[in-house]
Design an enzyme around this catalytic site. Sequence first.
Site, PDB file in Angstrom:
ATOM      1  N   THR A  23       1.043   1.735  12.981  1.00 27.43           N
ATOM      2  CA  THR A  23      -0.135   1.229  12.280  1.00 27.43           C
ATOM      3  C   THR A  23      -0.342  -0.248  12.556  1.00 27.43           C
ATOM      4  OG1 THR A  23       1.235   0.829  10.357  1.00 27.43           O
ATOM      5  CG2 THR A  23       0.002   2.876  10.403  1.00 27.43           C
ATOM      6  N   GLU A  80      -3.105  -7.725  -2.148  1.00 30.92           N
ATOM      7  CA  GLU A  80      -4.569  -7.658  -2.143  1.00 30.92           C
ATOM      8  C   GLU A  80      -4.995  -6.552  -3.099  1.00 30.92           C
ATOM      9  OE1 GLU A  80      -6.768  -5.500   0.193  1.00 30.92           O
ATOM     10  OE2 GLU A  80      -5.218  -3.998  -0.004  1.00 30.92           O
ATOM     11  N   ASN A  85       6.574   8.477   8.664  1.00 34.41           N
ATOM     12  CA  ASN A  85       5.355   9.278   8.589  1.00 34.41           C
ATOM     13  C   ASN A  85       5.322  10.389   9.611  1.00 34.41           C
ATOM     14  OD1 ASN A  85       4.368   7.902   6.443  1.00 34.41           O
ATOM     15  ND2 ASN A  85       3.186   6.453   7.648  1.00 34.41           N
ATOM     16  N   GLN A  94       0.808  -1.220   0.000  1.00 30.91           N
ATOM     17  CA  GLN A  94       0.000   0.000   0.000  1.00 30.91           C
ATOM     18  C   GLN A  94       0.843   1.272   0.000  1.00 30.91           C
ATOM     19  OE1 GLN A  94      -3.254   0.146   2.738  1.00 30.91           O
ATOM     20  NE2 GLN A  94      -3.906   2.117   1.998  1.00 30.91           N
ATOM     21  N   GLU A 118      25.820   7.600  -9.428  1.00 39.29           N
ATOM     22  CA  GLU A 118      26.635   8.615  -8.765  1.00 39.29           C
ATOM     23  C   GLU A 118      26.237   8.786  -7.305  1.00 39.29           C
ATOM     24  OE1 GLU A 118      27.455  12.544 -10.632  1.00 39.29           O
ATOM     25  OE2 GLU A 118      26.908  11.502 -12.459  1.00 39.29           O
TER      26      GLU A 118
END
Length: 452
Positions: free
Chosen positions: A179, A71, A206, A11, A254
Amino acid sequence: MRECISIHIGQAGIQVGNACWELYCLEHGIQPDGQMPGDKTVGGGDDAFNTFFSETGAGKHVPRAVFVDLEPTVIDEVRTGAYRQLFHPEQLISGKEDAANNFARGHYTIGKEIVDLCLDRIRKLADNCTGLQGFLVFNAVGGGTGSGLGSLLLERLSVDYGKKSKLGFTVYPSPQVSTSVVEPYNSVLSTHSLLEHTDVAVLLDNEAIYDICRRSLDIERPTYTNLNRLVSQVISSLTASLRFDGALNVDVTEFQTNLVPYPRIHFMLSSYAPVISAEKAYHEQLSVAEITNSAFEPSSMMAKCDPRHGKYMACCLMYRGDVVPKDVNAAVATIKTKRTIQFVDWCPTGFKCGINYQPPTVVPGGDLAKVQRAVCMISNSTSVAEVFSRIDHKFDLMYAKRAFVHWYVGEGMEEGEFSEAREDLAALEKDYEEVGAESGDGDDDGLGEEEY
């Protein structure tokens, strides 16, 4: 041509991918159906953007990318979304049941059924390239698909394309925001293979990006879309030199040469400046020196760790827009004089700069302001070890009680893999500690204040 193939897994990988391709299309003037009115050379000319897009005889531009998930729901959003005509249906690969936040499902049971199909699609894309440069792999290591299938794919890519470079853009679990309960397991198991099978991994988390959105863009409750748009700007700045012609161009290989002093020390911090909302930008123009300074601010880092706690080994500054080399040299000279920005003593120069004259593009209706110039920094700092030690600590708390381990063993993993991966990470933390230590010249002024 120096083509790059992007692989978006799970996801997080797919949603970051959506934001990136949306931005690339805007930057190159490619419409959502793949047509490009401004393109004069029909049928795959030698334009710079052909590194990321292949061109059909009908003048349609197709991303050199594969989206994989175990999924269907997230990929279905791509299949029905605004850019559904951009991708070839074969590039969007989805399974029937998800990895259920379980590394072992993504890596062993379910992942192994889909991995050959993915490699087959990647092979088709690779055959379509004249001089494949490498892969950009997007995933998160907290979930099951990103961590499990992600590492499986990386391992297989190493076998099939051993000499090609692999850059990872990896979302790591944040310190506070979580999560899933088993994030620490998935991350440790996955990092074990990122260590082996990626050449450069850019860490994102996050929480750090939430804070940037809240602080700099005044978004009270940032959504994943806000986060991904910010991440896509970073990735766009990194790849701009591959997609446009510029003054000081930087190749994917590089990055590796300039940022990775030892093969294992390849986990990077990234930052981007200026992150300002449209209301603010209306009143101020930021100079090269100002954006360079703000790229080095600890609060600009896209992973939660404080560069002041460690030392820089190398850093790559990618400017775009209205920037000339003279300004860049002056800005870098100023940075070097700052006491807060410390480099390891065995790497005296430490800066690689790139300039691209294409100004940054913004997504219409997005949060970022249209600016004349921007900079993206990718740096290799010993403070990244903080990210690993946090995850290791959480891993240890759970693993001491063998909590949740049966889910992994039930999917065909062996318990030994846990301890092996954990030892590998302990060694990595040690490696970071050693490269950051003063070299043996009896000059130990910095050792007193170093905290790990």
